[in-house]
Design an enzyme around this catalytic site. Structure first.
Site, short mmCIF file in Angstrom:
data_model
loop_
_atom_site.label_atom_id
_atom_site.label_comp_id
_atom_site.label_asym_id
_atom_site.label_seq_id
_atom_site.Cartn_x
_atom_site.Cartn_y
_atom_site.Cartn_z
N THR A 56 5.05 7.56 -8.80
CA THR A 56 6.01 6.88 -9.81
C THR A 56 5.25 6.93 -11.13
O THR A 56 4.10 7.04 -11.07
CB THR A 56 5.85 5.28 -9.63
OG1 THR A 56 6.46 4.97 -8.19
CG2 THR A 56 6.51 4.43 -10.60
N ILE B 229 -1.04 7.03 -2.94
CA ILE B 229 -0.06 8.00 -3.15
C ILE B 229 0.56 7.78 -4.34
O ILE B 229 1.02 6.87 -4.87
CB ILE B 229 0.93 8.27 -2.04
CG1 ILE B 229 1.74 9.55 -2.23
CG2 ILE B 229 1.92 6.91 -2.06
CD1 ILE B 229 2.43 9.86 -1.00
N ALA B 230 0.40 8.87 -5.34
CA ALA B 230 1.17 8.59 -6.73
C ALA B 230 2.37 9.57 -6.96
O ALA B 230 2.23 10.78 -6.99
CB ALA B 230 -0.31 9.18 -7.54
N GLU C 264 8.74 4.60 5.93
CA GLU C 264 8.19 3.47 4.93
C GLU C 264 9.39 2.32 4.72
O GLU C 264 8.73 1.11 4.68
CB GLU C 264 8.12 4.28 3.46
CG GLU C 264 7.77 3.46 2.26
CD GLU C 264 7.69 4.19 1.06
OE1 GLU C 264 7.52 3.42 -0.09
OE2 GLU C 264 7.77 5.64 1.11
N HIS D 289 11.10 -27.58 -1.69
CA HIS D 289 9.70 -28.48 -2.00
C HIS D 289 9.91 -28.97 -3.19
O HIS D 289 8.92 -29.81 -3.72
CB HIS D 289 8.65 -27.04 -2.30
CG HIS D 289 8.05 -26.73 -1.03
ND1 HIS D 289 8.55 -25.97 0.05
CD2 HIS D 289 6.65 -26.77 -0.36
CE1 HIS D 289 7.61 -25.50 0.83
NE2 HIS D 289 6.53 -26.15 0.89
N THR E 247 14.73 0.91 -4.18
CA THR E 247 15.35 -0.49 -4.76
C THR E 247 16.73 -0.82 -3.90
O THR E 247 17.03 -0.05 -3.12
CB THR E 247 15.92 -0.41 -6.01
OG1 THR E 247 16.75 0.63 -6.16
CG2 THR E 247 14.68 -0.21 -7.15
N GLY F 196 9.16 -29.88 -7.16
CA GLY F 196 8.35 -29.42 -7.98
C GLY F 196 7.10 -28.94 -7.45
O GLY F 196 6.52 -27.99 -8.01
#
Length: 379
Positions: free
Chosen positions: A127, A124-125, A242, A338, A365, A340
């Site tokens: 953005t 789906i487009a 979503e 963890h 967002t 390094g």
């Protein structure tokens, strides 16, 4: 807290899904990550297993499974045993339902069987470079030419952008109305439809993400999805689900990160004893564990409400906001514990950290989620 038990058939489904991701997906993960794209065959295998568009009616080749818990199981098992870039839920639950909700009988018959079998991959487009969360700012246009529309514009950050055979494209069709948007079905091979580069990303590296270009693409009227000028409202219909999908994925990923971190601190020695025996480690992980358990309970309740058709946009926003922010805290603390090693790509926590960052952005967002919640409590 133990989660609410599933029906026996759902437990069997989980076992089957786990084996699928362990045997058909995880072994290819490293290769896909290097290539920046998954094999098309992975969709065909999912289709053969019945995992694509499970909600679709049997008349189109689906299973007729409307219960969202089946999709939740796939999301979880993919997080535990599959690959973050193998995002079949995008295909099945984010894009394909637009055909179910707004497609004509002819469109359903023409497209759904291929989606269910995994022969045609979806994207789906929405953005654009200057229009992300604010869809009213999109610049793509489609002009009504009588027997067709003429589509011009570009989209970016489109998941499945390279693989997709069918793309739902949102474009403005009413110049005087910023919400006058229409959805168009753009198919692979249409003249003027071009794909740009497969974009390099911080995480989810095996998920192909591309730029798409439309230069005088002739869209037949038969490829208009839903009502002309009503695309903005069609898009709004799918946002609650979503965001619920995002919440399910976030909490599953947080659990995976927690497991990797727990295993590491149990084996890592500091000053002669396991890191897991240090009070700082214990307290930090205990606090995150409590948050994960509480968040899981809320997400599971949202799934129940969604199955009843009653999930509100505010509760979906709450779930998406909290779980994405929590996932961020879990992977960040995991990297820190963890040491390094957490900065090394060979360790799963490093990749989980990279994958997580997008989830506070996609699907709306964190700031947009807060605004949705604020409107419900203050306006």
């Amino acid at each position: 807290m133990q989660r609410k038990p599933l029906e026996p058939e759902m437990e069997l489904f989980r076992d089957s899904a786990r084996r699928f991701f362990q045997t058909e997906i995880r072994p290819h993960s490293e290769r896909w990550r290097e290539a920046g794209i998954v094999d098309r065959e992975a969709y065909l295998k999912a289709g053969a297993a019945g995992y694509l568009c499970m909600w679709a009616d049997e008349t189109h080749g689906g299973l007729g499974l409307k219960d969202f818990r089946y999709e939740q199981i796939l999301i979880e098992e993919n997080a535990f045993h599959g690959d973050s870039g193998y995002f079949i839920t995008l295909h099945s639950r984010l894009v394909a339902p637009y055909f179910e909700h707004f497609g004509t009988p002819e469109q359903k018959q023409r497209f759904l069987p291929g989606f269910i079998r995994g022969e045609k991959i979806l994207a789906i487009a929405m953005t654009e470079p200057d229009a992300g969360s604010d869809l009213a700012g999109m610049k793509s246009r489609a002009e009504d030419k009588g027997d067709h529309f003429l589509l011009n514009g570009s989209k970016t950050y489109i998941s499945n952008g390279i693989l997709a055979d069918v793309v739902i494209v949102a474009a403005k069709t009413h110049p005087d109305n910023p919400h006058g948007v229409t959805l168009f079905i753009v198919e692979r091979g249409m003249a003027g439809f071009e794909r740009g580069r497969n974009l390099k990303k911080m995480g989810m590296k095996s998920q192909d993400t591309a730029e798409l270009f439309f230069r005088d693409v002739k869209i037949p009227k038969a490829n208009v999805l839903g009502q002309v000028h009503a695309g903005f409202y069609h898009l709004m219909k799918g946002l609650a689900e979503e965001r619920l999908i995002g919440a399910c994925g976030n909490i599953a990923a947080a659990r995976v990160a927690m497991e990797h971190t727990k295993n590491f601190v149990r084996n890592r020695k500091v000053f002669g004893k396991p890191l897991s025996k240090m009070q700082n480690t214990r307290f930090k992980l205990a606090a995150l564990d409590a948050e994960i358990e509480i968040a899981q309970t809320f997400v599971d309740r949202c799934v129940e409400v969604h199955n009843e058709g009653k999930l509100s946009s505010e509760d979906a926003a709450r779930a998406k906001l909290y779980t994405s922010e929590l996932n961020g805290r879990v992977v960040d603390e995991g990297v820190q514990l963890h040491g390094g090693a957490g900065y090394m790509d060979e360790y799963p926590i490093c990749r989980l950290y990279q994958d997580e960052r997008i989830h506070r952005i996609l699907g709306g967002t964190s700031e947009i989620m807060k605004e949705i919640i604020a409107r419900s409590i203050l306006d």
